[in-house]
Design an enzyme around this catalytic site. Structure first.
Site, mmCIF file in Angstrom:
data_model
loop_
_atom_site.group_PDB
_atom_site.id
_atom_site.type_symbol
_atom_site.label_atom_id
_atom_site.label_comp_id
_atom_site.label_asym_id
_atom_site.label_seq_id
_atom_site.Cartn_x
_atom_site.Cartn_y
_atom_site.Cartn_z
ATOM 1 N N ARG A 47 8.788 -18.368 -30.360
ATOM 2 C CA ARG A 47 7.571 -18.215 -29.646
ATOM 3 C C ARG A 47 6.600 -17.353 -30.322
ATOM 4 N NH1 ARG A 47 5.868 -14.984 -24.686
ATOM 5 N NH2 ARG A 47 4.659 -16.351 -23.178
ATOM 6 N N ILE A 73 -1.023 -18.617 -23.064
ATOM 7 C CA ILE A 73 0.385 -18.992 -23.071
ATOM 8 C C ILE A 73 1.350 -18.417 -21.710
ATOM 9 C CG2 ILE A 73 1.149 -17.437 -24.762
ATOM 10 C CD1 ILE A 73 3.191 -19.074 -25.946
ATOM 11 N N SER A 74 1.762 -19.619 -21.193
ATOM 12 C CA SER A 74 2.768 -19.086 -19.911
ATOM 13 C C SER A 74 3.666 -18.336 -20.093
ATOM 14 C CB SER A 74 2.893 -20.536 -19.190
ATOM 15 O OG SER A 74 2.128 -21.451 -19.298
ATOM 16 N N GLN A 75 3.880 -17.428 -19.011
ATOM 17 C CA GLN A 75 5.090 -16.694 -19.000
ATOM 18 C C GLN A 75 6.294 -17.413 -19.258
ATOM 19 O OE1 GLN A 75 5.820 -15.444 -14.768
ATOM 20 N NE2 GLN A 75 7.353 -13.823 -15.483
#
Ligand code: SAH
Length: 232
Positions: A47, A73-75
């Protein structure tokens, strides 16, 4: 400890945090655990390569992070949950709406045959395409376009994931879903957003279930046709 070992440990710790949050949200989602393949995919994707330089220290925090152009950017927990809801299989072709950083596409690419991802912001589409190719995720195609229209040329899809909050479920996406297919999408409902799982049965009937209240950046609508310019 080398940087690579440190990153690996951070990823392992993140998986445990995700598993914990999955247990805590079981009352909403009906899921007490996620598919091991999905967790393994999250553990495998770096990530830190998908977040901006100044957010590097937070790359493995279980939070969404800014990626520029007022997008995020999503959790990781949400990425894991949405991926699991798609029930990805190695033979699947999947459509993603909202490429953003490319992180969700990278996770999916490890689980399915091919990922088609559309992004409306040209710069984000270009950056994600470059990043995914640099990292060797060769089975992802990114194009810049309005995701409300899907990507009809490669459909129908085994599943579709929308990573921005829609006002309604775009009809084009339902049409591009195979019978037996699954569509996971955050939809606005009474000033909140609800993550929905929509299933198309073998006879073409469409069924929707609420999964979890969520908070995504909006799915932008295409600009209205400018009638004052028509015919000029
Ligand atoms: N999946 C991404 C997170 C995306 S955030 C990741 O893993 O990083 C939502 C993204 O949807 C943003 O990049 C935004 O620009 C994009 N988006 C918003 N409306 C869109 C539309 N109509 N069509 C395609 N992409 C859209």
């Amino acid at each position: 400890m080398t940087k690579a070992t440190e990153r690996r440990r951070e990823r392992e710790a993140l998986i445990q945090i995700i598993e914990e949050e999955v247990r805590q949200t079981e009352v909403y989602t009906g899921r007490s655990h996620l598919d091991l393949r999905v967790l393994n995919a999250l553990e495998a994707v770096p990530r830190e390569r998908f977040v901006p330089e100044h957010e590097l220290d937070c790359a493995y925090a279980n939070v969404p992070l800014p990626i520029g152009y007022r997008q995020t950017i999503s959790q990781p927990y949400i990425v894991a949950l949405m991926t699991d809801l798609l029930e990805p299989r190695p033979s699947h072709r999947v459509l993603e709406v909202g490429t953003g950083s490319g992180y969700q596409a990278a996770v999916l690419s490890l689980l399915v045959d091919r990922v088609y991802s559309v992004e409306v912001v040209p710069e984000l589409a270009e950056q994600a395409r470059q990043r995914l190719s640099d990292l060797g995720y060769g089975n992802v195609d990114v194009r810049q376009s309005d995701g409300n229209q899907g990507w009809p040329e490669h459909g129908p899809y085994d599943s579709i994931i929308v990573t921005a909050g829609a006002r309604d479920v775009p009809q084009a996406l339902v049409e591009q879903l195979k019978p037996g297919g699954r569509l996971v999408i955050p939809v606005d409902a009474n000033a909140h957003q609800m993550l929905k799982l929509i299933r198309k049965d073998e006879a073409g009937g469409v069924h929707s279930a609420d999964v979890l209240p969520v908070a995504f950046v909006p799915l932008v609508e295409p600009p209205p046709v400018d009638i004052t310019r028509r015919g000029k």
